[in-house]
Enzyme design. Structure first.
Site, mmCIF file in Angstrom:
data_model
loop_
_atom_site.group_PDB
_atom_site.id
_atom_site.type_symbol
_atom_site.label_atom_id
_atom_site.label_comp_id
_atom_site.label_asym_id
_atom_site.label_seq_id
_atom_site.Cartn_x
_atom_site.Cartn_y
_atom_site.Cartn_z
ATOM 1 N N LYS A 1 57.250 -1.183 26.775
ATOM 2 C CA LYS A 1 56.016 -1.106 27.556
ATOM 3 C C LYS A 1 54.643 -1.036 27.030
ATOM 4 C CE LYS A 1 54.576 0.787 32.121
ATOM 5 N NZ LYS A 1 55.171 1.192 33.452
ATOM 6 N N ASP B 1 54.954 10.957 39.158
ATOM 7 C CA ASP B 1 54.752 9.426 40.039
ATOM 8 C C ASP B 1 56.337 8.927 40.370
ATOM 9 O OD1 ASP B 1 53.577 7.618 41.180
ATOM 10 O OD2 ASP B 1 53.457 6.083 39.271
ATOM 11 N N SER C 1 51.169 -1.062 37.173
ATOM 12 C CA SER C 1 49.810 -0.566 37.156
ATOM 13 C C SER C 1 49.415 -0.160 35.798
ATOM 14 C CB SER C 1 49.429 0.537 38.163
ATOM 15 O OG SER C 1 50.130 1.417 37.673
ATOM 16 N N GLY D 1 50.695 -1.390 32.630
ATOM 17 C CA GLY D 1 50.906 -2.207 31.886
ATOM 18 C C GLY D 1 51.988 -3.281 32.081
#
Length: 416
Positions: A36, A130, A19, A21
């Protein structure tokens, strides 16, 4: 085609999407790396770039065997990138969907590794925010753990916190993946280390059962269940694992285990789990086969593989927003697609049409305003006339009843 990222790195091909990249296979001064590359809209946010630079020392300084290390952060024009360890293996979500639920021994070993990584991060003052199967990488190049368990590395530390800049957050927006959110986040409290423990226990539950304890259905219903429901017992789950999961899914953050305690408890339990097979997971039925009883809501993942590898929650629960189709948010966190040339051309054409429409719309609006003003003036005049007539009638009706008739005539009027 090779692409330069900053002055030290070159990326060659996309090896993952998320979400925030895309993850590229790259080459740096010391060999292969994973890069990333964050989305362009994030790179254009100056507040985010400032936070990115401020967090550089904390994230690059987090060095632990069960954490995917961040070597560098690159801010170069429209590029905002993290240069990370290249892990040879897949993520935990891919393993779960491909092979189904894990045995208690493998699940406990993997989550113990994750808890070790969290303990190091929390000691450095970093909250992940997360934790989910997509952010757990299985390092197939490292020596296996107990029972042949792959070694786990937690990745994407700090991404949720970096992206969640203060001015980007609204009261109605919650950062994170709904199935793994701790109740205090949903209630608007500041996320602390305990939110990672809650999410990690949710992942452990999912590895054992194929489903998250509170997931399924509309996002609003998922969030409500995190706050109001207790996790139901699971038939066949070893008592030691069940006690650990229950403690870590406590509604009160202070009642949960700390990361180091979680890792120690799981590792102490490994000898008891040796030789136990995966829990019996009911097979996933198709939507047409699901016939709910009165008062029961059925939630099924439309894209769940056969055999219940990612079985969704069934049970008596009422979605806050009813709907005939199940609602899954997982793809929004794991998929990112580059638009084709035809799509880009259509977007440009649509944008051009939108720029041409406002002028005509402005003329129409001005004409409508003139007509409305005229109508309003007429209405005001009518109201004033009616008000005057009403006042005259009120004055006439208020005359005393016994007053001589002469008093209502002018003095020069002849008497009859």
């Amino acid at each position: 085609m090779a692409r330069k990222i900053g002055s030290r790195y070159t990326v060659h091909q996309v090896i993952g999407r998320g979400s925030a990249g895309t993850v590229w296979l790259g080459e740096g001064p010391d060999g292969p790396v994973a890069v990333k590359l964050l989305r362009e809209d994030l790179a254009a946010d100056q507040v985010l770039v400032g936070r990115f630079v401020q967090e550089r020392a904390a994230l690059t300084g987090l060095d632990h065997p069960h954490v995917v290390g961040v070597h560098d952060m690159v801010v170069d024009g429209s590029d905002l990138a993290l240069v990370m360890d290249l892990v040879q293996g897949s993520d935990l979500r891919t393993r779960l969907e491909r092979d189904g639920v894990l045995s208690p021994l493998l699940a406990a070993s993997v989550i113990a590794d994750v808890a070790d990584g969290l303990a190091a991060a929390h000691a450095a003052g970093i909250v992940h925010r997360d934790v989910k199967p997509e952010n757990v990488l299985l390092d197939l190049a490292a020596p296996p753990g107990p029972g042949g368990a792959p070694r786990a590395k937690l990745t994407d530390f700090g991404i949720a916190r970096l992206v969640d800049a203060p001015r980007r957050t609204r009261a109605t927006r919650i950062i994170g993946t709904p199935d793994y959110l701790a109740p205090e986040i949903i209630e608007g409290l500041e996320p602390r280390a305990a939110v990672d423990i809650y999410a990690t226990a949710t992942v452990l539950y999912e590895l054992l059962t194929g489903a998250t304890p509170f997931g399924g259905g509309h996002t609003g219903a998922v969030l409500r269940r995190h706050v109001t429901e207790n996790v139901p017992p699971v038939e066949g789950m070893p008592d030691g694992l069940w006690r650990i999961i229950s403690e870590c899914l406590a509604k009160a953050p202070a009642s949960r285990l700390r990361a180091a305690e979680l890792a120690a408890r799981l590792r102490a339990l490994l000898p008891e789990l040796a030789g136990l097979g995966p829990l019996a997971v009911p097979e996933q039925r198709t939507a047409a086969e699901e016939v709910p009883t009165p008062g029961e809501a059925v939630y099924a993942e439309a894209d769940a593989p056969a055999g219940g590898a990612h079985r969704r929650r069934r049970g008596p629960a009422v979605a806050l927003v009813p709907g005939p189709q199940p609602d899954s948010t997982r793809d929004t966190h794991t998929s990112l697609r580059r638009p084709s040339a035809q799509e880009l051309a259509s977007y440009a054409e649509e944008s051009r049409a939108q720029r041409e429409r406002p002028a005509a719309g402005h003329r129409r609006t001005r004409a409508q305003m003139i007509r409305r003003r005229r109508t309003l003036a007429v209405l005001i005049a009518v109201v004033l006339l009616l008000a005057g007539a009403a006042a005259a009638w009120t004055a006439f009706a208020a005359e005393p009843p016994g007053k001589p008739a002469e008093t209502v005539h002018a003095p020069w009027h002849p008497r009859l």
